[in-house]
Write an enzyme that holds these catalytic residues in place. Structure first.
Site, PDB file in Angstrom:
ATOM      1  N   LYS A  67     -15.564   9.047 -15.677  1.00  0.00           N
ATOM      2  CA  LYS A  67     -15.899  10.065 -16.379  1.00  0.00           C
ATOM      3  C   LYS A  67     -14.958  11.074 -16.251  1.00  0.00           C
ATOM      4  O   LYS A  67     -14.382  11.309 -15.107  1.00  0.00           O
ATOM      5  CB  LYS A  67     -17.156  10.629 -15.698  1.00  0.00           C
ATOM      6  CG  LYS A  67     -17.757  12.266 -16.258  1.00  0.00           C
ATOM      7  CD  LYS A  67     -19.123  12.551 -15.574  1.00  0.00           C
ATOM      8  CE  LYS A  67     -19.620  13.609 -16.248  1.00  0.00           C
ATOM      9  NZ  LYS A  67     -21.062  13.914 -15.195  1.00  0.00           N
ATOM     10  N   GLY A 109     -19.393  14.008 -24.015  1.00  0.00           N
ATOM     11  CA  GLY A 109     -19.937  15.468 -24.021  1.00  0.00           C
ATOM     12  C   GLY A 109     -18.927  16.359 -23.740  1.00  0.00           C
ATOM     13  O   GLY A 109     -17.883  16.224 -24.057  1.00  0.00           O
ATOM     14  N   GLY A 110     -19.536  17.834 -23.682  1.00  0.00           N
ATOM     15  CA  GLY A 110     -18.501  19.077 -23.451  1.00  0.00           C
ATOM     16  C   GLY A 110     -17.790  18.737 -22.483  1.00  0.00           C
ATOM     17  O   GLY A 110     -16.697  19.397 -22.019  1.00  0.00           O
ATOM     18  N   PHE A 111     -18.312  17.948 -21.298  1.00  0.00           N
ATOM     19  CA  PHE A 111     -17.461  17.760 -20.130  1.00  0.00           C
ATOM     20  C   PHE A 111     -16.317  16.825 -20.090  1.00  0.00           C
ATOM     21  O   PHE A 111     -15.446  16.705 -19.441  1.00  0.00           O
ATOM     22  CB  PHE A 111     -18.400  17.265 -19.008  1.00  0.00           C
ATOM     23  CG  PHE A 111     -19.175  15.991 -19.309  1.00  0.00           C
ATOM     24  CD1 PHE A 111     -18.409  14.845 -19.145  1.00  0.00           C
ATOM     25  CD2 PHE A 111     -20.434  15.879 -19.990  1.00  0.00           C
ATOM     26  CE1 PHE A 111     -18.905  13.492 -19.627  1.00  0.00           C
ATOM     27  CE2 PHE A 111     -20.860  14.980 -20.311  1.00  0.00           C
ATOM     28  CZ  PHE A 111     -20.243  13.520 -19.992  1.00  0.00           C
ATOM     29  N   GLY A 112     -16.243  16.130 -21.312  1.00  0.00           N
ATOM     30  CA  GLY A 112     -15.331  14.931 -21.491  1.00  0.00           C
ATOM     31  C   GLY A 112     -15.991  13.780 -22.009  1.00  0.00           C
ATOM     32  O   GLY A 112     -17.047  13.611 -22.124  1.00  0.00           O
ATOM     33  N   ASP A 127     -31.620  18.991 -15.598  1.00  0.00           N
ATOM     34  CA  ASP A 127     -31.557  18.428 -16.944  1.00  0.00           C
ATOM     35  C   ASP A 127     -32.052  16.926 -17.076  1.00  0.00           C
ATOM     36  O   ASP A 127     -31.381  15.863 -17.532  1.00  0.00           O
ATOM     37  CB  ASP A 127     -29.997  18.288 -17.313  1.00  0.00           C
ATOM     38  CG  ASP A 127     -29.793  18.062 -18.743  1.00  0.00           C
ATOM     39  OD1 ASP A 127     -30.781  18.448 -19.434  1.00  0.00           O
ATOM     40  OD2 ASP A 127     -28.588  17.885 -19.269  1.00  0.00           O
ATOM     41  N   GLY A 139     -19.845   7.227 -23.799  1.00  0.00           N
ATOM     42  CA  GLY A 139     -20.565   8.627 -23.628  1.00  0.00           C
ATOM     43  C   GLY A 139     -19.658   9.852 -24.088  1.00  0.00           C
ATOM     44  O   GLY A 139     -18.601   9.801 -23.556  1.00  0.00           O
ATOM     45  N   VAL A 151     -16.951   9.707 -21.167  1.00  0.00           N
ATOM     46  CA  VAL A 151     -17.167   8.518 -20.301  1.00  0.00           C
ATOM     47  C   VAL A 151     -16.714   7.083 -20.855  1.00  0.00           C
ATOM     48  O   VAL A 151     -17.004   7.058 -21.761  1.00  0.00           O
ATOM     49  CB  VAL A 151     -18.636   8.501 -19.893  1.00  0.00           C
ATOM     50  CG1 VAL A 151     -18.957   7.604 -18.840  1.00  0.00           C
ATOM     51  CG2 VAL A 151     -19.395   9.896 -19.565  1.00  0.00           C
TER      52      VAL A 151
END
Ligand SMILES: *[C@@H]1O[C@H](CO)[C@@H](O)[C@H](O)[C@H]1NC(C)=O
Ligand SMILES: *[C@@H]1O[C@H](CO)[C@@H](O)[C@H](O)[C@H]1NC(C)=O
Ligand SMILES: *[C@@H]1O[C@H](CO)[C@@H](O)[C@H](O)[C@H]1NC(C)=O
Ligand SMILES: *[C@@H]1O[C@H](CO)[C@@H](O)[C@H](O)[C@H]1NC(C)=O
Ligand SMILES: *[C@@H]1O[C@H](CO)[C@@H](O)[C@H](O)[C@H]1NC(C)=O
Ligand SMILES: *[C@@H]1O[C@H](CO)[C@@H](O)[C@H](O)[C@H]1NC(C)=O
Ligand SMILES: *[C@@H]1O[C@H](CO)[C@@H](O)[C@H](O)[C@H]1NC(C)=O
Ligand SMILES: *[C@@H]1O[C@H](CO)[C@@H](O)[C@H](O)[C@H]1NC(C)=O
Length: 805
Positions: free
Chosen positions: A530, A510-513, A626, A508, A515
């Site tokens: 993550k 995402g903007g968070f980083g 979300d 995965g 996975v």
């Protein structure tokens, strides 16, 4: 003699093998100065910085005009080199760098933080380079606090050097001081931006030709690897440029990555122009011509009013065997009110598939009442020449501000952000200097309004987080309270588990980083790791708060946190790995066996229980915010588990270069309409989103993303219309047709309808939803038992759907 030849050949081989792995360009001027440091030091990216205490490049200055200082606090997002040391100037101070003739990159690094005895908020200064004013009465503190706030600032300029010296002068404003943490000077191929291959650049909508020569200085406003990921300076073609991603989430917009394609550079687009990966990744509009024709693929960049801007767009048709000939994909390019290209055909411009090409434009962003405006770029397919596809593509964007006739690039400081007080309410929104990218934006004109509203909402939230961060910045990180049952992993454990963060293990992004899937030594099961991006602006305090909260949430229908790792400034969370992936994947991916209606009901019940636990659960009231099919995961026994709750999922919003709107993109169809009006999230917002999930569970069919079918009203509006017009049988997944007991379907449709009620108060609670879904399952089970008893059952199946609603 023979030995000599052999040796020469050996050297030649050695040299050629070396050069094949080296970058396409090797700068002949390359100076890294770590200001305020006495010895040489190595930054995290492996580059060696010289200390400036020996005054090698600043010998003409009086020794009393400056001193070295060390920042009192290291923010998690900055590296020690070059940010932790600074040179402070009370008086005019000149650095003189002996360099070759030609344009040079000049990068200035600022870390506006606490330095002993100084108040950074009172620092205002000007910077000039040779005869160009780069910054005037500049406040690094004010610029860094534009939402979303950043701990550090990097300013990149291109300065033409005509007499073999680059003088960089720092001048404090009256009664103030100047400072700088690092200075980088790098040469570039003379033709890359200035006096480039096409000669001169036309000013859009005029016949005026702009010559970018030795009389113009440039400031980089943005450099984007469109459709791809952040590229750090060491991954550039040798000039240490940073390329940023243009938004990690795309919705209705296709991101393309062609790792296997061979990029063929040409004389007019030499290998140093941009790294290959920029041309291998791109963004296009999507597979549906009708939808493509109804929207523009758009990016927005806040820029300073009253300057000319040099815009370079990079293109490459990189999908082999797809678009290879002229007039297959042709599109119009609009830049800030101007039609830059009526019919851009990448193959025609480049000469073939896999061949990169770039186009340059100059555009004037005139003075206006506001000091910043949005420079936008929009692509739209054209059908004039009857091309084969209605689509558009873009691989990279570079935007530079051009110095004005006074040789100045300076713009006014942003307005001061209010000092944190009790009131968080703020009326005026000062534009972020960060790039705002809206990809695949507007179908409806009203979306503009929505976006404004949303940026306002998110801005409020960012500010709140920022205040929390600012106030907590100077505190020592709080350790976890006693009794938290959550395992601490060492970075070595994590590196072993993820094979040094091997991209092949990414499940995965995402903007968070990212996975990663991993196997931690000594543990039986696989885990999901993550790795929070240091740019996700999640402070260490928030990290601990999240761990503390998540480790107390234990429930069969929630993905559990197993542990964490915080070695070496990493922020890593370790979760249970969900072997069967996301619900979305099973609904839309043809490769998966479709679920039966009973299985779908069981999954919905599981997810509803998970949400109910969050809303009314043991620890504290938690709103997920979300809820969507990608956040409902399935374990190896097909038990539904809700994931991505807690603080870190806010990551994308706070990511430096990630636009606020990307958050909207990913979840647009799921968003509670009341949330827009009241700017308030409640549990009922989750109920609304869950209503959308229910519709997807009923209607999704493999390979058809129903959210694309009618983007105008969104999934919910569309399905709701069907529910209300009693035409639901037309939209349910064909696989399910005739297999749902009519009573069960009726109850299910009613649950979805009430969940999607416009008014939050009218929607059921999650606990009601659980009850009603269980009832729908019961009805289905009863019907199936009855059916099994009756002969054949064919007659019943035939009538079921007609009875519905
Ligand atoms: C730093 O490195 C430069 C060149 O790499 C060298 O000339 C200089 O002596 C070094 N300075 C110190 C203090 O080590
Ligand atoms: C800078 O400006 C001064 C005076 O305006 C001029 O004499 C000098 O030649 C200029 N230097 C360069 C490098 O353009
Ligand atoms: C510099 O900017 C600050 C705030 O933007 C302003 O208060 C100050 O007067 C300015 N100083 C000069 C010399 O322009
Ligand atoms: C700037 O470029 C022009 C044209 O290439 C050249 O004639 C001129 O000498 C250059 N100026 C300096 C100061 O090098
Ligand atoms: C650069 O600075 C040095 C020393 O202050 C000065 O002698 C020289 O004239 C300056 N050169 C330019 C081009 O400004
Ligand atoms: C796309 O942008 C152009 C230029 O602003 C505008 O004229 C056109 O109406 C837009 N098209 C759509 C479908 O939004
Ligand atoms: C864009 O074009 C419209 C119509 O021509 C005009 O009204 C508007 O002022 C223009 N905007 C800018 C920023 O030039
Ligand atoms: C917002 O900005 C406008 C114009 O820039 C100004 O007139 C108004 O007073 C500002 N409002 C607040 C609350 O700062």
């Amino acid at each position: 003699m023979l030995t000599l030849i052999t040796f020469t050949v050996f050297l030649f081989i050695l040299f050629s093998s070396f050069s094949s792995t080296s970058t396409p360009y090797t700068p002949n001027d390359y100076i890294l100065l770590n200001c305020g440091e006495s010895s040489n030091s190595t930054s995290d990216d492996g580059r060696i910085w010289l200390g400036d205490d020996d005054y090698k490049y600043s010998s003409s200055n009086p020794k009393t005009s400056s001193f070295a200082s060390i920042a009192s606090y290291q923010d998690f997002s900055v590296t020690r080199v070059p940010y932790m040391t600074a040179r402070i100037f009370h008086d005019k101070f000149i650095y003189s760098f002996p360099v070759s003739h030609g344009p040079k990159f000049l990068r200035l690094y600022f870390y506006p933080n606490d330095y002993p005895g100084l108040d950074i908020t009172t620092s205002f200064f000007s910077v000039s380079a040779n005869n160009y004013t780069l910054l005037h009465n500049f406040s690094a503190y004010l610029v860094s606090s534009i939402p979303p706030p950043q701990a550090f600032i990097i300013k990149e300029f291109i300065i033409p050097v005509t007499n073999k010296v680059l003088n960089v002068t720092f001048t404090p404003s009256p009664n103030s001081f100047a400072f700088v943490n690092g200075i980088e000077v790098v040469s570039m191929p003379t033709n890359i931006y200035m006096g480039h291959n096409y000669g001169s650049v036309k000013l859009l909508d005029t016949n005026y030709l702009f010559v970018l020569d030795n009389t113009t200085a440039l400031e980089t406003m943005c450099r984007l690897n469109v459709g791809g990921r952040d590229l750090s300076n060491v991954d550039d073609t040798g000039m240490f440029r940073t390329w940023n991603e243009d938004g990690p989430y795309s919705f209705g917009v296709t991101q393309i990555f062609q790792p296997e394609v061979t990029i063929t550079y040409t004389l007019s687009t030499p290998a140093y122009t941009a790294p290959e990966v920029v041309y291998k990744t791109s963004r296009s509009m999507g597979p549906n011509a009708r939808i493509n024709f109804n929207y523009n693929l758009t990016w927005f960049f806040p820029v300073d009013s009253g300057f000319y801007y040099f815009v370079r767009l990079h293109f490459c048709e990189s999908i082999p065997d797809t678009i290879t000939r002229v007039n297959e994909r042709v599109f119009t390019i609009f830049i800030y009110n101007h039609t830059a290209e009526k019919a851009m055909d990448v193959i025609a411009a480049s000469g073939g598939n896999g061949i990169p090409v770039y186009k340059d434009y100059v555009v004037l962003v005139p003075h206006s009442s506001s000091s910043t405006q949005d420079l936008w770029i929009a692509l739209h397919p054209t059908n004039e020449g009857r091309p084969m596809f209605w689509d558009a593509i873009l691989n990279g964007i570079e935007i530079f501000k051009l110095s004005n006739s006074d040789g100045s690039l300076a713009a006014p400081n942003p307005e001061a952000q209010p000092v944190p007080k009790l009131s968080m309410v703020q009326q005026n929104h000062s534009k972020s200097s960060q790039i705002k990218v809206i990809v695949g934006a507007t179908v409806l004109g009203s979306i503009v309004f929505l976006l404004l509203l949303l940026s306002f909402i998110f801005w409020q939230r960012i500010k709140q987080l920022w205040y929390n961060m600012k106030s907590s910045n100077r505190r020592k990180v709080s350790p976890l309270s006693e009794g938290i049952r959550c395992k601490h992993f060492s970075l070595v454990d994590i590196l072993n588990a993820t094979n040094n963060f091997d991209d092949a293990l990414i499940i995965g992004r995402g903007g968070f980083g990212n996975v990663y899937k991993g196997q931690i030594q000594g543990m039986q099961c696989e885990v999901a790791i993550k790795r929070l991006n240091s740019k996700s602006h999640q402070g260490e305090n928030e990290f601990w708060t999240e761990i503390e909260l998540l480790s107390q949430l234990r429930y069969i229908n929630l993905v559990s946190l197993i542990g964490y790792c915080n070695d070496s400034h990493e922020m890593i969370l370790v979760y249970d790995y969900m072997a069967n992936g996301t619900l979305r994947d099973h609904l839309y991916n043809c490769d998966n066996i479709p679920f039966s209606w009973k299985q779908r009901l069981q999954i919905c019940i599981g997810a509803a229980r998970g949400l109910n636990y969050l809303h009314s659960g043991a620890v504290k009231r938690i709103i997920h915010r979300d809820v969507k099919t990608t956040n409902i995961l399935l374990d190896e026994k097909w038990v539904a588990k809700v994931s991505d709750f807690g603080l870190s999922k806010m990551g994308p919003i706070f990511t430096a270069n990630v636009p606020i709107t990307t958050m909207v993109k990913g979840t647009f169809g799921y968003m509670d309409p009341e949330y827009f009006r009241r700017l308030q999230l409640t549990e009922k917002s989750d109920v609304y989103s869950f209503g959308v999930v229910l519709l997807e569970v009923l209607c999704a069919r493999p390979a058809v993303d129903i959210r694309l079918e009618d983007e105008q009203i969104g999934l919910a509006g569309w399905a709701l219309k069907c529910v209300e017009n009693e035409t639901i049988e037309q939209i349910i997944d064909p696989y399910l047709q005739g297999k749902i007991a009519p009573e069960s379907l009726r109850v299910f449709a009613e649950i979805a309808r009430t969940c999607l009620h416009e008014m939050g108060v009218e929607r059921p609670t999650m606990s009601d939803v659980v009850g009603m879904l269980e009832f729908a399952l019961e009805l289905q089970e009863t019907a199936e038992t009855k059916e099994a008893v009756e002969v054949g059952g064919d007659t019943i199946q035939a009538q079921t759907i007609n009875d519905v609603v």
